[in-house]
Design an enzyme around this catalytic site. Sequence first.
Site, short mmCIF file in Angstrom:
data_model
loop_
_atom_site.label_atom_id
_atom_site.label_comp_id
_atom_site.label_asym_id
_atom_site.label_seq_id
_atom_site.Cartn_x
_atom_site.Cartn_y
_atom_site.Cartn_z
CB VAL A 190 50.66 41.77 -16.40
CG1 VAL A 190 49.84 41.89 -17.68
CG2 VAL A 190 51.01 43.15 -15.86
N GLY A 216 36.89 33.63 -6.47
CA GLY A 216 38.15 34.22 -6.00
C GLY A 216 38.88 35.02 -7.05
CB THR A 255 50.19 43.21 1.11
OG1 THR A 255 50.93 44.11 0.29
CG2 THR A 255 51.08 42.69 2.23
CE LYS A 305 45.70 42.51 -13.52
NZ LYS A 305 44.42 41.81 -13.56
CG PHE A 353 50.18 33.51 4.39
CD1 PHE A 353 51.16 33.16 3.46
CD2 PHE A 353 49.61 32.50 5.15
CE1 PHE A 353 51.57 31.84 3.31
CE2 PHE A 353 50.00 31.17 5.01
CZ PHE A 353 50.98 30.84 4.08
CD GLU A 405 55.65 37.00 -16.50
OE1 GLU A 405 54.63 37.51 -17.00
OE2 GLU A 405 56.74 37.00 -17.07
N1 HSE Z 1 40.94 40.82 -9.95
C1 HSE Z 1 41.91 40.47 -10.93
C2 HSE Z 1 41.21 39.93 -12.16
C3 HSE Z 1 42.82 39.45 -10.34
O1 HSE Z 1 40.01 39.68 -12.11
O2 HSE Z 1 41.85 39.77 -13.20
C4 HSE Z 1 44.13 39.30 -11.03
O3 HSE Z 1 44.86 40.48 -11.06
#
Ligand code: HSE
Length: 350
Positions: free
Chosen positions: A155, A209, A99, A227, A11, A152
């Site tokens: 990626v 973020g 998570t 990915k 969360f 989904e």
């Molecule tokens: N840390 C990853 C990025 C977040 O910057 O693309 C999404 O997977």
Amino acid sequence: MKRLRLSITGFGTVGQGLAELLSTKHALLQQEYNLDIILVSVANARSGFIYRENGLDIPAILELAAARRSLTAHPGVTHWENPLEGLRTTGGDILVEATPTNLHDAEPGISHIRIAISKGMHVVTANKGPGALAADELFALARQHGVQLRMESTVMAGTPVISTIREGMAGASVHALRGILNGTTNYILTAMAAGQSYGEALADAQARGYAETDPTADVEGFDAVAKTLILAALIFGRSLKPGDVIRQGVTTITREQVQQAIEQDNRIKLVASLRLLAGDARQEAALEARVAPVALPLSDPLARVDGVMNALTVSADTLSEVTIIGPGAGRAATGQGLLADIIACARGQV
Ligand code: HSE
């Protein structure tokens, strides 16, 4: 009205982003999709697993999470210290696994997923570890239990790449994929092209973020490798290991190299690629997998994808090249990918 009992493990930004969408889109989901989605359980590292049969109050639980208070303060909940026990006891229709990604052993997400599937729950995951390290095992388990496992948002977040290729391009033979699959490094390279230092750009991406909990995963290319492994499994049906992907991150790229590329009408991008090599009649074609910085000419659609944007160019027999561009990270964008997968589970698509 179809009632869906949903559980979210994890969360943080992603789990909370989905919870927000479930709240703001509750009426739309009822009206447009005939779905009444009830969030019955949530787990995080601080609080363990909480459950309420009649559904949790989403604004209340978001407030607790924002205040960094234990989610057990939500009225009327049953609590388990161990999410596995909580999940095993309470079940539900769909588990959303959010998570943090762990590319060493995929825990704790992979255990959550195994339990949920074994209990007959569909699973929707934003966590990249399980899909990158154990796609074969988990899809076999899902088939055995007659449930869906969808990923989904692993990626390009909510930008629909997996569903576009698997469903929208059904019947096409894909022979290569090339993409900008990590927003943090694309943000950094774009900022360096505009004159920022590497450190300033990374700090900015973290503050927004985009970066993983440990940004090493982004800047050393491990996130893009994860990915790439997921795409290898889902699009090419190949189970590659992390060591099969040739990997180079962006930490050794200098501002001067980025600027020099611009002077030559090129753009340096961290490109993830999968390419079927020519096989012969007796042998399956090998799949080459690579994540590395590449100087792309401006004529390449990936060269003009800037900032946190991601993109994937799909090469297929019937369509030549298709490029999908869109957000690859962020609270709402990742929540959107999860929401689309939840709706797909409810519709019974596999
Ligand atoms: N840390 C990853 C990025 C977040 O910057 O693309 C999404 O997977």
